[in-house]
Design a protein around this motif. Sequence first.
Motif, short mmCIF file in Angstrom:
data_model
loop_
_atom_site.label_atom_id
_atom_site.label_comp_id
_atom_site.label_asym_id
_atom_site.label_seq_id
_atom_site.Cartn_x
_atom_site.Cartn_y
_atom_site.Cartn_z
N GLY A 1 -27.94 21.71 4.25
CA GLY A 1 -28.47 21.97 2.92
C GLY A 1 -27.58 21.42 1.82
N ASP A 2 -26.28 21.63 1.94
CA ASP A 2 -25.32 21.12 0.94
C ASP A 2 -25.36 19.60 0.88
N TYR A 3 -25.42 18.98 2.06
CA TYR A 3 -25.45 17.51 2.10
C TYR A 3 -26.72 16.99 1.42
N ALA A 4 -27.87 17.56 1.76
CA ALA A 4 -29.14 17.08 1.19
C ALA A 4 -29.14 17.24 -0.33
N ARG A 5 -28.69 18.40 -0.81
CA ARG A 5 -28.66 18.62 -2.26
C ARG A 5 -27.69 17.67 -2.96
N GLN A 6 -26.57 17.35 -2.31
CA GLN A 6 -25.60 16.45 -2.93
C GLN A 6 -26.12 15.02 -2.99
#
Length: 399
Positions: A262-267
């Motif tokens: 999730g963090d990767y996708a949002r970044q």
Amino acid sequence: MDVLAALERKHSLNLFPIENRLSPRAAAALASDAVNRYPYSETDVAVYGDVSDLNAVYDHCVSLTKEFYGARHAYVQFLSGLHTMHTVLTAVTPPGGRVMVIAPEDGGHYATVTICQGFGYWVEYVPFDRQTLEIDYTALAERTAEHPADVIYLDASTVLRMPDARALRAAAPGAVLCLDASHLLGLLPAAPGTLVLDGGFDSISGSTHKTLPGPQKGLLVTNSDAIAEQVGARIPFTASSSHSASVGSLAITLEELLPHRGDYARQVIANARELARQLAARGFDVAGEAFGFTDTHQVWVHHPEGNTPHEWGRLLTATDIRTTTVVLPSTARSGLRLGTQELTRWGMKEDDMTTVAELLARLLLRGEQSRSVAADVRDLARSFPGVAFADRPAPLAVA
């Protein structure tokens, strides 16, 4: 020619929306003994006797894929996005069936229409709104009410907006809905409200080396028992070898990214929006300002009058900046299609997009010499040698 030397990574700025960086562990799997091995299998008349227990690796990769996407079924035997497309289309489309796809000038994959026609399918384009850069769901509902589609295969390669699975289902209630998420597989954890399996897409599939930072391969997930049975029955006739080392590399990628997905996708998306803003602030003509420029990893830049996309593309390549120039749906003409997924994988954040935009402005708008910009490109690339969003981050060796 020293082939191994030619294959070594060069310090460049990668704005390709179609590539990413493997982790050291995932890359090591591609050089393992499994690269030339088949897993164990039995039929009524034959046994393929593997002694390495590669089946456990395949099973592990399937389990990770299901967990990553919250799916009931997963397949990882495909070699590429196109290989997946062939398998899915022939598994779910009846002979002579009606398939709706995205037109190439609206961002659809260049090969889909030819593939469908080669299989004898009737092909029609999904209505597209060039102002909002989205599917026109109202027009789609009218069209499918008059001429129902057997399959809607969304194959967007050039895409700024996430498709809405439930709106698509409401517009075409009788069709099998397949999303080719080659460009979106790594972003799906950030789009739970629009990209869904239950009540939306019957299958989601695609290549695994774009926003998903895995090896060049393909996967498919579905919550439909019927689709899973159809695809599973088709795979033995489209994939005699699934490239075991690549299956292992994909499993490692999913293992490492799973806690951070999730963090990767949002970044990735945040970086794309900031890059677009920074480019627009410097005078570039960037598509999508009305909705914040992008909802994906892609940024589209229109070239100025009197300049050709080939001139920009060649100049960027000569400056060690990897990019693509393709037909952009915003104008139906060629322009720059940039991506932020690999920069994010390097560990870049929004502040770093200012530096990237400035390099592009120096080269393309101010006419600075390629040699001086390339030196700064290499320095920037050297400062991000590792892999972010992995449970076991390991820096890559810097030459």
